[in-house]
Design a protein around this motif. Structure first.
Motif, PDB file in Angstrom:
ATOM      1  N   THR A   1     -17.911   1.741  -0.718  1.00 28.83           N
ATOM      2  CA  THR A   1     -17.416   1.273  -2.020  1.00 28.83           C
ATOM      3  C   THR A   1     -16.350   2.220  -2.559  1.00 28.83           C
ATOM      4  OG1 THR A   1     -19.604   0.327  -2.474  1.00 28.83           O
ATOM      5  CG2 THR A   1     -18.112   0.567  -4.341  1.00 28.83           C
ATOM      6  N   LEU A   2     -16.598   3.523  -2.402  1.00 27.11           N
ATOM      7  CA  LEU A   2     -15.622   4.513  -2.855  1.00 27.11           C
ATOM      8  C   LEU A   2     -14.329   4.409  -2.055  1.00 27.11           C
ATOM      9  CD1 LEU A   2     -14.930   6.902  -4.667  1.00 27.11           C
ATOM     10  CD2 LEU A   2     -16.006   8.398  -2.958  1.00 27.11           C
ATOM     11  N   LEU A   3     -14.449   4.219  -0.736  1.00 30.80           N
ATOM     12  CA  LEU A   3     -13.267   4.069   0.102  1.00 30.80           C
ATOM     13  C   LEU A   3     -12.459   2.850  -0.331  1.00 30.80           C
ATOM     14  CD1 LEU A   3     -11.483   4.748   2.504  1.00 30.80           C
ATOM     15  CD2 LEU A   3     -13.101   3.529   3.988  1.00 30.80           C
ATOM     16  N   ALA A   4     -13.139   1.732  -0.573  1.00 31.75           N
ATOM     17  CA  ALA A   4     -12.445   0.521  -1.012  1.00 31.75           C
ATOM     18  C   ALA A   4     -11.761   0.750  -2.362  1.00 31.75           C
ATOM     19  CB  ALA A   4     -13.439  -0.633  -1.107  1.00 31.75           C
ATOM     20  N   HIS A   5     -12.429   1.479  -3.244  1.00 31.96           N
ATOM     21  CA  HIS A   5     -11.856   1.775  -4.560  1.00 31.96           C
ATOM     22  C   HIS A   5     -10.583   2.615  -4.422  1.00 31.96           C
ATOM     23  CE1 HIS A   5     -11.721   2.785  -8.831  1.00 31.96           C
ATOM     24  NE2 HIS A   5     -11.672   4.060  -8.515  1.00 31.96           N
ATOM     25  N   GLU A   6     -10.614   3.616  -3.539  1.00 30.00           N
ATOM     26  CA  GLU A   6      -9.452   4.477  -3.349  1.00 30.00           C
ATOM     27  C   GLU A   6      -8.306   3.725  -2.680  1.00 30.00           C
ATOM     28  OE1 GLU A   6     -11.059   7.816  -1.283  1.00 30.00           O
ATOM     29  OE2 GLU A   6     -11.830   8.761  -3.125  1.00 30.00           O
ATOM     30  N   LEU A   7      -8.640   2.826  -1.749  1.00 32.32           N
ATOM     31  CA  LEU A   7      -7.600   2.005  -1.115  1.00 32.32           C
ATOM     32  C   LEU A   7      -6.946   1.077  -2.145  1.00 32.32           C
ATOM     33  CD1 LEU A   7      -9.341   1.055   2.250  1.00 32.32           C
ATOM     34  CD2 LEU A   7      -7.400   2.614   1.957  1.00 32.32           C
ATOM     35  N   ARG A   8      -7.771   0.585  -3.031  1.00 33.14           N
ATOM     36  CA  ARG A   8      -7.258  -0.291  -4.087  1.00 33.14           C
ATOM     37  C   ARG A   8      -6.327   0.501  -5.019  1.00 33.14           C
ATOM     38  NH1 ARG A   8      -8.768  -5.124  -6.695  1.00 33.14           N
ATOM     39  NH2 ARG A   8      -8.479  -5.072  -8.964  1.00 33.14           N
ATOM     40  N   GLN A   9      -6.714   1.738  -5.354  1.00 34.09           N
ATOM     41  CA  GLN A   9      -5.864   2.575  -6.190  1.00 34.09           C
ATOM     42  C   GLN A   9      -4.549   2.930  -5.490  1.00 34.09           C
ATOM     43  OE1 GLN A   9      -8.538   5.866  -7.243  1.00 34.09           O
ATOM     44  NE2 GLN A   9      -8.589   5.086  -9.349  1.00 34.09           N
TER      45      GLN A   9
ATOM     46  N   GLY B   1      -2.910   0.902  -3.784  1.00 36.57           N
ATOM     47  CA  GLY B   1      -2.025  -0.250  -3.814  1.00 36.57           C
ATOM     48  C   GLY B   1      -2.441  -1.428  -2.963  1.00 36.57           C
ATOM     49  N   LEU B   2      -3.510  -1.305  -2.198  1.00 37.22           N
ATOM     50  CA  LEU B   2      -3.954  -2.430  -1.377  1.00 37.22           C
ATOM     51  C   LEU B   2      -4.681  -3.452  -2.245  1.00 37.22           C
ATOM     52  CD1 LEU B   2      -5.289  -0.731   1.890  1.00 37.22           C
ATOM     53  CD2 LEU B   2      -3.051  -1.725   1.453  1.00 37.22           C
TER      54      LEU B   2
END
Length: 283
Positions: A252-260, A262-263
């Protein structure tokens, strides 16, 4: 009707001197409201000192409210005449298994609870076998608990509660002493009991991956309920959880950081499979 219902529940730890005078008062629960329906799998999160373990001890009347009311299976925990019925239907697994293992042989310890509530001998034997098998301890049934590792003792303690087949099982950091495989085995067994037999589960844990199995989550801080919702809703609020000194599952944290970064992937991803599918949709 809710199986567990807390209304403005307050618990204060009062410290007194040798003469009985009050030295200090610590409010561990500060007017909380919690509703848990029969058959739900509920997770409670919170940093150390948030009040979550104090709340758990109210559910089988190890503690009683300072103020407010708590009902378990429709029974008021403040009514001393109902204490036995409440404890029979609300089994508890503690963080330290040495607090609840009492027999000198594993199978005798697991069978102790069912025997105390009047289960016939043949059924006790069946429950002991089934419970030990579900936590991976069947081959140790004739061993002494004193010769087991901490993780093995915890599995025996969980099996002892499972053998009683209560309506509700409260697990206070039950997998803290287990390795990752042991944690998975125990949580699989608990989840099976919840899904197949409708046992209400209340899980207190520091392992965020375990929370993803729950139907709903309560987050506590300084004796109050500060967040509630489904796991995906809770873990979508990464920054809010960090503010309460809590982590989120690694994926979940990885997805959050990827979203931040720009993905365009959704918040609240809970599993690796969900993340892989979200990334594949981008390309």
């Amino acid at each position: 009707m809710n199986f567990i219902e807390a209304r403005k529940l307050v618990h204060e730890y009062i410290r007194r001197d040798e003469e009985g005078n009050v030295e200090s008062i610590q409010t561990a629960l500060d007017g909380i409201d919690i509703d848990i329906r029969p058959g739900e799998f509920i997770a409670i999160l919170g940093h150390n000192g948030s009040g979550k373990s104090t709340f758990a001890k109210h559910l089988n009347v190890l503690l009683t409210p300072t103020e407010g009311t708590l009902w378990v299976d429709g029974k008021d925990t403040a009514d001393e005449d109902l204490l036995w019925e409440i404890r029979k239907n609300a089994g508890m697994v503690f963080q330290n298994p040495d607090n609840q293992i009492i027999a000198s042989v594993v199978e005798e310890d697991v069978g102790f609870g069912p025997e105390n509530i009047g289960i016939p001998t043949e059924e006790i034997l069946e429950r002991v076998d089934k419970s030990l098998k579900s936590v991976g301890m069947l081959e140790y049934r004739a061993h002494s608990p004193n010769k087991l590792s901490g993780g093995q003792k915890q599995r025996v303690a969980i099996a002892g509660v499972m053998a009683m087949e209560p309506k509700c099982i409260i697990l206070d950091e039950p997998t803290a002493m287990l390795d990752p495989n042991g944690r998975k085995e125990v949580l699989d067994a608990v989840e099976l009991l919840n899904r197949k037999k409708g046992v209400t589960i209340l899980l207190i844990t520091h392992y965020m991956e375990e929370v993803t199995r729950a139907d709903r989550v309560y987050v506590m801080d300084q004796g109050k309920v500060v967040m509630t919702g489904k796991p995906r809703e809770i873990f979508s609020q990464v920054e809010a959880l960090k503010g309460y000194r809590l982590d989120v599952p690694q994926v979940t944290l990885l997805a959050h950081e990827l979203r931040q970064a720009g993905l365009s992937i959704p918040e609240g991803i809970l599993t690796r499979q969900e993340l892989v599918e979200a990334l594949c949709q981008l390309y």
